[in-house]
Design a protein around this motif. Structure first.
Motif, PDB file in Angstrom:
ATOM      1  N   ALA A   1       0.816  -1.220   0.000  1.00  0.00           N
ATOM      2  CA  ALA A   1       0.000   0.000   0.000  1.00  0.00           C
ATOM      3  C   ALA A   1       0.850   1.269   0.000  1.00  0.00           C
ATOM      4  N   GLY A   2       2.172   1.134   0.161  1.00  0.00           N
ATOM      5  CA  GLY A   2       3.050   2.298   0.185  1.00  0.00           C
ATOM      6  C   GLY A   2       3.156   2.962   1.542  1.00  0.00           C
ATOM      7  N   GLU A   3       2.636   2.317   2.579  1.00  0.00           N
ATOM      8  CA  GLU A   3       2.660   2.884   3.921  1.00  0.00           C
ATOM      9  C   GLU A   3       3.922   2.511   4.692  1.00  0.00           C
ATOM     10  N   LEU A   4       4.661   1.521   4.210  1.00  0.00           N
ATOM     11  CA  LEU A   4       5.892   1.063   4.855  1.00  0.00           C
ATOM     12  C   LEU A   4       6.945   0.870   3.783  1.00  0.00           C
ATOM     13  N   ARG A   5       8.071   1.516   3.959  1.00  0.00           N
ATOM     14  CA  ARG A   5       9.162   1.392   2.978  1.00  0.00           C
ATOM     15  C   ARG A   5       9.949   0.119   3.260  1.00  0.00           C
ATOM     16  N   PHE A   6      10.226  -0.629   2.182  1.00  0.00           N
ATOM     17  CA  PHE A   6      10.927  -1.895   2.329  1.00  0.00           C
ATOM     18  C   PHE A   6      12.271  -1.702   3.021  1.00  0.00           C
ATOM     19  N   ALA A   7      13.047  -0.713   2.600  1.00  0.00           N
ATOM     20  CA  ALA A   7      14.394  -0.521   3.149  1.00  0.00           C
ATOM     21  C   ALA A   7      14.345  -0.323   4.663  1.00  0.00           C
ATOM     22  N   LYS A   8      13.407   0.460   5.140  1.00  0.00           N
ATOM     23  CA  LYS A   8      13.279   0.702   6.579  1.00  0.00           C
ATOM     24  C   LYS A   8      12.867  -0.580   7.302  1.00  0.00           C
ATOM     25  N   ALA A   9      11.907  -1.312   6.735  1.00  0.00           N
ATOM     26  CA  ALA A   9      11.442  -2.555   7.353  1.00  0.00           C
ATOM     27  C   ALA A   9      12.552  -3.604   7.361  1.00  0.00           C
ATOM     28  N   TRP A  10      13.310  -3.683   6.298  1.00  0.00           N
ATOM     29  CA  TRP A  10      14.411  -4.645   6.201  1.00  0.00           C
ATOM     30  C   TRP A  10      15.516  -4.282   7.193  1.00  0.00           C
ATOM     31  N   ALA A  11      15.870  -3.002   7.248  1.00  0.00           N
ATOM     32  CA  ALA A  11      16.943  -2.558   8.139  1.00  0.00           C
ATOM     33  C   ALA A  11      16.585  -2.778   9.617  1.00  0.00           C
ATOM     34  N   SER A  12      15.310  -2.692   9.935  1.00  0.00           N
ATOM     35  CA  SER A  12      14.885  -2.872  11.329  1.00  0.00           C
ATOM     36  C   SER A  12      14.596  -4.337  11.670  1.00  0.00           C
ATOM     37  N   GLY A  13      14.681  -5.222  10.679  1.00  0.00           N
ATOM     38  CA  GLY A  13      14.444  -6.638  10.921  1.00  0.00           C
ATOM     39  C   GLY A  13      12.988  -7.056  10.821  1.00  0.00           C
ATOM     40  N   ARG A  14      12.122  -6.142  10.443  1.00  0.00           N
ATOM     41  CA  ARG A  14      10.702  -6.492  10.308  1.00  0.00           C
ATOM     42  C   ARG A  14      10.454  -7.360   9.085  1.00  0.00           C
ATOM     43  N   VAL A  15      11.305  -7.235   8.092  1.00  0.00           N
ATOM     44  CA  VAL A  15      11.205  -8.033   6.860  1.00  0.00           C
ATOM     45  C   VAL A  15      12.534  -8.724   6.643  1.00  0.00           C
ATOM     46  N   ARG A  16      12.475 -10.006   6.307  1.00  0.00           N
ATOM     47  CA  ARG A  16      13.691 -10.744   5.951  1.00  0.00           C
ATOM     48  C   ARG A  16      13.628 -11.079   4.464  1.00  0.00           C
ATOM     49  N   LEU A  17      14.731 -10.868   3.785  1.00  0.00           N
ATOM     50  CA  LEU A  17      14.884 -11.218   2.379  1.00  0.00           C
ATOM     51  C   LEU A  17      16.166 -12.013   2.253  1.00  0.00           C
ATOM     52  N   GLU A  18      16.052 -13.203   1.689  1.00  0.00           N
ATOM     53  CA  GLU A  18      17.219 -14.046   1.453  1.00  0.00           C
ATOM     54  C   GLU A  18      17.203 -14.456  -0.010  1.00  0.00           C
ATOM     55  N   ALA A  19      18.359 -14.338  -0.640  1.00  0.00           N
ATOM     56  CA  ALA A  19      18.516 -14.729  -2.041  1.00  0.00           C
ATOM     57  C   ALA A  19      20.012 -14.785  -2.325  1.00  0.00           C
TER      58      ALA A  19
END
Length: 115
Positions: free
Chosen positions: A85-103
């Motif tokens: 929805a554009g309410e949460l920026r991926f970079a901020k969520a990833w940096a804070s540990g709210r989102v994990r991305l592995e590849a």
């Protein structure tokens, strides 16, 4: 708390956004990789493929991913819905540990332009 239906709708919207994106973003997403998205608070995993600039969801399974996809995401349902929805920026969520991305490293470099 977001429902599994809201999470599926968010993945569908994300897929549509990628398909309508400009050439640079669409080009970065136009590789073929297996994909899993574990919704941690619901303990459900969507599996499918990132293919030709679209996300194709093939299955929903309980628990964490049974197999290791080439691109793996993990987050709460609320965070997935908020990011799409554009309410949460991926970079901020990833940096804070709210989102994990592995590849793989090369995939991370390509995905960087999408995020």
């Amino acid at each position: 708390m977001a429902t599994i239906q809201e999470c599926r709708a968010a993945l569908d919207r994300l897929s549509g956004n990628l398909a309508r994106a400009d050439e640079g973003v669409r080009g970065a997403a136009s590789f073929d990789r297996s994909l899993s998205c574990h919704i941690t608070d619901l303990d459900q995993t969507f599996t499918g493929r990132l293919d030709s600039g679209r996300i194709r969801v093939d299955a929903l399974m309980p628990g964490p991913p049974a197999t290791k996809a080439e691109v793996r995401l993990a987050m709460t349902g609320d965070d997935l819905v908020a990011m799409v929805a554009g309410e949460l920026r991926f970079a901020k969520a990833w940096a804070s540990g709210r989102v994990r991305l592995e590849a793989g490293f090369r995939d991370l470099l390509r995905l960087k332009s999408l995020l």
